[in-house]
Design a protein around this motif. Structure first.
Motif, PDB file in Angstrom:
ATOM      1  N   UNK A 810       0.404  -1.075   0.379  1.00  0.00           N
ATOM      2  CA  UNK A 810      -0.326  -0.370   0.376  1.00  0.00           C
ATOM      3  C   UNK A 810       1.022   1.294  -0.117  1.00  0.00           C
ATOM      4  N   UNK A 811       1.508   1.243  -0.694  1.00  0.00           N
ATOM      5  CA  UNK A 811       2.306   2.985  -1.578  1.00  0.00           C
ATOM      6  C   UNK A 811       2.489   3.437  -2.243  1.00  0.00           C
ATOM      7  N   UNK A 812       3.181   4.469  -2.790  1.00  0.00           N
ATOM      8  CA  UNK A 812       3.366   5.647  -4.195  1.00  0.00           C
ATOM      9  C   UNK A 812       3.332   4.458  -5.031  1.00  0.00           C
ATOM     10  N   UNK A 813       4.967   3.639  -4.724  1.00  0.00           N
ATOM     11  CA  UNK A 813       5.769   2.728  -5.521  1.00  0.00           C
ATOM     12  C   UNK A 813       4.978   1.661  -6.231  1.00  0.00           C
ATOM     13  N   UNK A 814       3.998   0.940  -5.315  1.00  0.00           N
ATOM     14  CA  UNK A 814       3.574  -0.103  -5.810  1.00  0.00           C
ATOM     15  C   UNK A 814       2.097   0.226  -6.495  1.00  0.00           C
ATOM     16  N   UNK A 815       1.377   1.919  -6.410  1.00  0.00           N
ATOM     17  CA  UNK A 815       0.564   1.910  -7.029  1.00  0.00           C
ATOM     18  C   UNK A 815       1.098   2.220  -8.569  1.00  0.00           C
ATOM     19  N   UNK A 816       2.129   3.120  -8.911  1.00  0.00           N
ATOM     20  CA  UNK A 816       2.685   3.199 -10.194  1.00  0.00           C
ATOM     21  C   UNK A 816       3.409   2.409 -11.163  1.00  0.00           C
ATOM     22  N   UNK A 817       3.605   1.330  -9.504  1.00  0.00           N
ATOM     23  CA  UNK A 817       4.096  -0.190 -10.848  1.00  0.00           C
ATOM     24  C   UNK A 817       2.887  -0.881 -11.055  1.00  0.00           C
ATOM     25  N   UNK A 818       1.765  -0.974 -10.466  1.00  0.00           N
ATOM     26  CA  UNK A 818       0.568  -1.487 -10.915  1.00  0.00           C
ATOM     27  C   UNK A 818       0.248  -0.637 -12.110  1.00  0.00           C
ATOM     28  N   UNK A 819      -0.220   0.605 -12.508  1.00  0.00           N
ATOM     29  CA  UNK A 819      -0.154   1.184 -13.247  1.00  0.00           C
ATOM     30  C   UNK A 819       0.982   1.117 -14.837  1.00  0.00           C
ATOM     31  N   UNK A 820       1.974   0.322 -14.433  1.00  0.00           N
ATOM     32  CA  UNK A 820       2.628   0.956 -15.584  1.00  0.00           C
ATOM     33  C   UNK A 820       2.349  -0.752 -16.291  1.00  0.00           C
ATOM     34  N   UNK A 821       2.362  -2.208 -15.228  1.00  0.00           N
ATOM     35  CA  UNK A 821       1.823  -3.361 -15.770  1.00  0.00           C
ATOM     36  C   UNK A 821       0.665  -3.243 -16.527  1.00  0.00           C
ATOM     37  N   UNK A 822      -0.351  -2.636 -16.415  1.00  0.00           N
ATOM     38  CA  UNK A 822      -1.732  -1.913 -16.907  1.00  0.00           C
ATOM     39  C   UNK A 822      -0.725  -1.829 -18.268  1.00  0.00           C
ATOM     40  N   UNK A 823      -0.391  -0.312 -17.932  1.00  0.00           N
ATOM     41  CA  UNK A 823      -0.350  -0.003 -19.644  1.00  0.00           C
ATOM     42  C   UNK A 823       0.480  -0.393 -20.665  1.00  0.00           C
ATOM     43  N   UNK A 824       1.583  -1.773 -19.453  1.00  0.00           N
ATOM     44  CA  UNK A 824       2.396  -3.105 -20.489  1.00  0.00           C
ATOM     45  C   UNK A 824       1.083  -3.938 -20.721  1.00  0.00           C
ATOM     46  N   UNK A 825       0.317  -4.303 -20.246  1.00  0.00           N
ATOM     47  CA  UNK A 825      -0.336  -4.950 -20.783  1.00  0.00           C
ATOM     48  C   UNK A 825      -1.558  -4.845 -21.617  1.00  0.00           C
ATOM     49  N   UNK A 826      -1.681  -3.338 -22.155  1.00  0.00           N
ATOM     50  CA  UNK A 826      -2.865  -3.052 -23.058  1.00  0.00           C
ATOM     51  C   UNK A 826      -1.758  -2.389 -24.301  1.00  0.00           C
ATOM     52  N   UNK A 827      -0.231  -2.040 -24.207  1.00  0.00           N
ATOM     53  CA  UNK A 827       0.464  -2.067 -25.203  1.00  0.00           C
ATOM     54  C   UNK A 827       0.462  -3.299 -26.245  1.00  0.00           C
ATOM     55  N   UNK A 828      -0.130  -3.188 -27.568  1.00  0.00           N
ATOM     56  CA  UNK A 828       0.732  -4.084 -28.734  1.00  0.00           C
ATOM     57  C   UNK A 828       2.432  -4.170 -29.043  1.00  0.00           C
TER      58      UNK A 828
END
Length: 838
Positions: A810-828
């Protein structure tokens, strides 16, 4: 205790005593009558509005009213994607008089996030911006500046809430705060920090007329000091259009033509306007300009009868009530803004009522006009649009242009009365204008506006003037500079008034500029060449801003405080040195006057520095020395025979001996040595410009009075507006190409994502961890606060945080890691994309 009055007591009075008693009673009655009249006198002191066919300014509105009216109906703008919810069987339901970018909004200007902006009805969004502009125009700008201000808002339609419901969107509890008419005015009061009466009025076409009536009554009764009166209308769907089309009152010809034989109904229009009202006595005391005066009010209802047609007797009764309230005869009214919408029967009834009240025994024919041929029927905002037109005509001293020549409705018998529809440049100057409201609700409102008294400007005490302006962005600052230059080119005689207006009543935004000029030509050249510097942010307090007093005192105007301080300093010097060293005495007096002037202009004692003679001025300003001690120091430090100075607080040894003020080092004056700060040098214009650009808080009204001038209408800083349509609405109602363009939205860069996440956490939790890896739970964030933050991430960052992953980290770095993972998953992958699609 006074004895009770007795009639028999009069018998003992002589004739002379009775005559004196009668005279005293007459004086008391006249004073009471004068006080009651003063309470009734109300002025319009500020205005703003966005109307169809204009550039969003009132000058644009005036230009529109000066041109012959032409049909201006048109299809909905491209961004209005939701005007196609019904069957395309009647094009009338998708056409109206639209305002460009009417639904865009500057959320940042009001401290709102994107999600909160999406939850606001666009009518409330535009009302916030126009209300802010009206306050700025009146010289009452700044949230909370006018605490005892009332808000009276006319609003009718619910298009936005209807669209959201039709789209099946989830509506959080906060949605009601931005879409319930009952809360519209309250939201304005809340955001702008206003604590007077606050009410939204929904009475269809009469809404803003009733709002005006209620505001004037509230001012007369002392319920508020100023009043914001407005109306707003936005056409966001075809729901209401279809209903009105079914009633047969929408024009098939696409024109509003009041009193015309070919009239067949009205054209819907959208817009927003606000007027700022204040008691005339208070407005004069505070130096506010009068645009127009409120002469009289009348309001009533049709009672029983036909719902779709007005009642002739009831209309006449409202007009007569306004005349009685104003104490005027019908012939005193020179012009009239009609309420008619272009419905043949309703027009004939209003015409008959006008003839009954105003049509006979006149010094000149009553000139009838209407804003509706220009802008359509603005429904809840129609009253304020007509009142604004009347106020502009009165302030500019000429009537609006005549409409295209009409074939008068054959049911109107104006040939038998002294009424005309033809207004033009050759007509007499408007003196009193009546504004009529005829409403589908059956409520009739009549308001009489009169000319304001000629303004009186204060004489200038300076030879050069600072033009201080601000905006919400560097681009906006350049636009303001250009707009002010254009204004001066059109009205070069208003340089002093421009300086006064910008200094005395405008909110000082983060991006600021200043130019100093002694004439309009120099000011225009400087404004055209203006280049913005870095923003200063919010103004800082005087206690946080160091004033740097210089060895050479600035050139200050003869303010009373300056003159008193100078005289006191000379007296303090004379008490020590007599008439000796006259030049030193004058120098000391000038420094003491500078310190007193800065205090008088609102700078509270705080940090200060000085060099040379300015060191003692800094000590006086910071209250570290009395005037007597400062005089002793100024005298004795230059005396080579002295080893110490006797001060009120004790003896100050001068060992080692100092030779100049700049070399002075002692505990009493510690911290006042030369240091960076606002340099108090040059003229008052130089000081004002530096204080403005660096964010120093001053009593700007008092400072402006030294430059003379009076308040005038000037360009306002533009809002940085953008669309705030929820994705669900676009996906439900938007055209196919719009939906394709809208999804997917691009992901934010890592820097942008971190910045937005920081804003969300600060707003929802109230603080940030000391580092990006620190647990939000460990620093005390509650579960409710974190859920709100996660919900905002879904809406504003457009990704779905995994709750389990968040609980593990539950940290800022953890949330940003989730955001980057979601971005990579949607990038073809490049290999999986077709040529031409990236």
């Amino acid at each position: 205790m006074n004895a009770p009055f007795s009639i028999s007591a009069l018998s003992g009075l002589s004739a002379a005593q009775l005559k004196l008693l009668v005279a005293e009673l007459q004086i008391k009655l006249e004073r009471q009558k004068g006080a009651e009249q003063a309470t009734k006198e109300i002025a319009i002191i500020g205005m703003a509005g966005r109307y169809p066919g204009t550039d969003g300014t009132l000058e644009g509105y005036w230009r529109l009213l000066q041109a012959p009216a032409k049909p201006a109906i048109g299809p909905a703008p491209d961004e209005r994607l939701f005007m196609h919810t019904g069957p395309p069987d009647d094009t009338r339901v998708r056409q109206a008089r639209f305002v460009e970018d009417h639904c865009a909004f500057d959320a940042d200007a009001f401290g709102m996030g994107a999600r909160e902006a999406e939850e606001l009805d666009p009518q409330l969004r535009v009302a916030l911006e126009v209300a802010w502009d009206a306050l700025e125009d009146a010289g009452c700008g700044g949230a909370g500046k006018e605490a005892r201000a009332g808000v009276f808002l006319g609003v009718t339609t619910n298009d936005y809430a209807d669209l959201v419901r039709e789209a099946g969107m989830d509506r959080p509890g906060s949605f009601a705060l931005g879409n319930s008419h009952g809360l519209f005015a309250a939201r304005l009061s809340h955001v702008l920090g206003l604590k007077g009466p606050s009410m939204a009025i929904n009475s269809v076409c009469a809404s803003s007329g009733i709002a005006f009536n209620e505001a004037v009554l509230a001012l007369r009764q002392g319920a508020c000091d100023i009043a914001l009166v407005g109306g707003v209308n936005a056409i966001l769907s075809d729901f209401v259009n279809r209903d009105l089309g079914g009633l047969g009152i929408i024009s098939r010809k696409g024109r509003c033509a009041p009193f015309d034989a070919k009239a067949d109904g009205y054209v819907r229009g959208e817009g927003c306007g606000f007027l700022i009202l204040e008691g005339r006595a208070r407005a004069k005391e505070r130096g506010h300009r009068e645009i127009a005066t409120v002469a009289g009010l009348g309001m009533g209802h049709d009672g029983d009868g036909q719902i779709l047609s007005p009642n002739r007797c009831a209309l006449a009764a409202a007009m007569q009530a306004a005349l009685k309230d104003a104490g005027l005869e019908p012939g005193a009214v020179s012009h009239l803004e009609a309420g008619s919408i272009g419905a043949p029967l309703a027009d004939a009834i209003e015409a008959a009522a006008l003839a009954d009240v105003f049509g006979h025994a006149r010094p000149a024919p009553l000139v009838i006009g209407s804003v509706k041929p220009h802008i359509g029927h603005l429904e809840a905002a129609s009253g304020v649009a007509a009142l604004t037109s009347a106020a502009l005509q009165l302030s500019k001293g000429r009537p609006a242009a005549s409409p295209e020549r009409l074939d008068v409705n054959p049911h109107i018998a104006w040939d038998e009365s002294e009424i005309t529809l033809e207004a033009g440049a050759g007509e007499a100057v408007p003196s009193v204008i009546g504004v009529n409201t005829v409403s589908l609700s059956g409520t009739n409102v009549h308001i009489l506006l009169g000319r304001a008294e000629p303004r009186t400007a204060q004489a200038a005490m300076v030879k050069s003037f600072p033009i201080l302006f601000s905006a919400r962005s560097p681009e906006g600052l350049c636009q303001m500079a250009a707009a002010l230059a254009t204004e001066l080119e059109a009205h070069p005689e208003t340089l002093c008034d421009m300086a006064f207006t910008l200094m005395a009543g405008r909110t000082m935004l983060a991006h600021r500029g200043a130019v100093i000029a002694s004439d309009a030509a120099a000011a225009i050249a400087a404004l055209r060449a203006f280049v913005p510097s870095e923003p200063v942010g919010e103004p800082v307090g005087a206690e946080q801003t160091r004033l740097a007093f210089a060895d050479q005192a600035p050139d200050l105007p003869p303010m009373p405080e300056t003159l008193r301080a100078r005289q006191s300093a000379l007296e303090a010097w004379a008490a020590i040195a007599g008439q000796a060293r006259e030049a030193d005495a004058e120098s000391f007096a000038a420094q003491a006057a500078t310190a007193a002037t800065m205090r008088a202009l609102g700078c509270a004692p705080g940090e200060a520095s000085g060099q040379g003679g300015g060191l003692l001025a800094a000590a006086l300003f910071a209250e570290k020395l009395s005037l007597a001690d400062a005089a002793r120091l100024a005298h004795d430090l230059e005396d080579e025979t002295r080893d110490n100075v006797r001060l009120e607080t004790g003896t100050l040894p001068l060992s080692p001996r100092v030779e100049t003020f700049g070399d002075l080092r002692c505990a009493m004056l510690s911290g006042l040595e030369a240091a960076p700060g606002i340099p108090l040098t040059g003229t008052l214009s130089d000081i004002a410009a530096r204080a403005f650009e660096t964010g120093l808080r001053l009593d700007w009204g008092k400072l402006a009075a030294l430059f003379g001038g009076a308040r005038v209408a000037l360009p306002l800083p533009r809002f940085e507006r953008k669309a705030h349509w929820p994705r669900a609405l676009i996906e439900r109602f938007g055209r196919a190409e719009a939906r394709q363009d809208a999804a997917p939205e691009p992901y934010l860069s890592e820097e942008e994502a971190e910045r937005l996440l920081t804003v969300i956490l600060v707003q929802e939790i109230g603080f940030l961890p000391s580092g990006p890896g620190q647990s939000l739970i460990d620093i005390g964030a509650s579960s409710l606060e974190m859920l709100r933050a996660l919900s905002r991430m879904r809406e504003e960052m457009r990704f779905e945080p995994d709750l389990d992953a968040f609980l593990l980290d539950p940290s800022v770095s953890g949330l940003l890691s989730q955001y980057r993972a979601a971005q990579e998953a949607q990038t073809p992958d490049i290999e999986e994309t077709e040529e031409g699609w990236i």
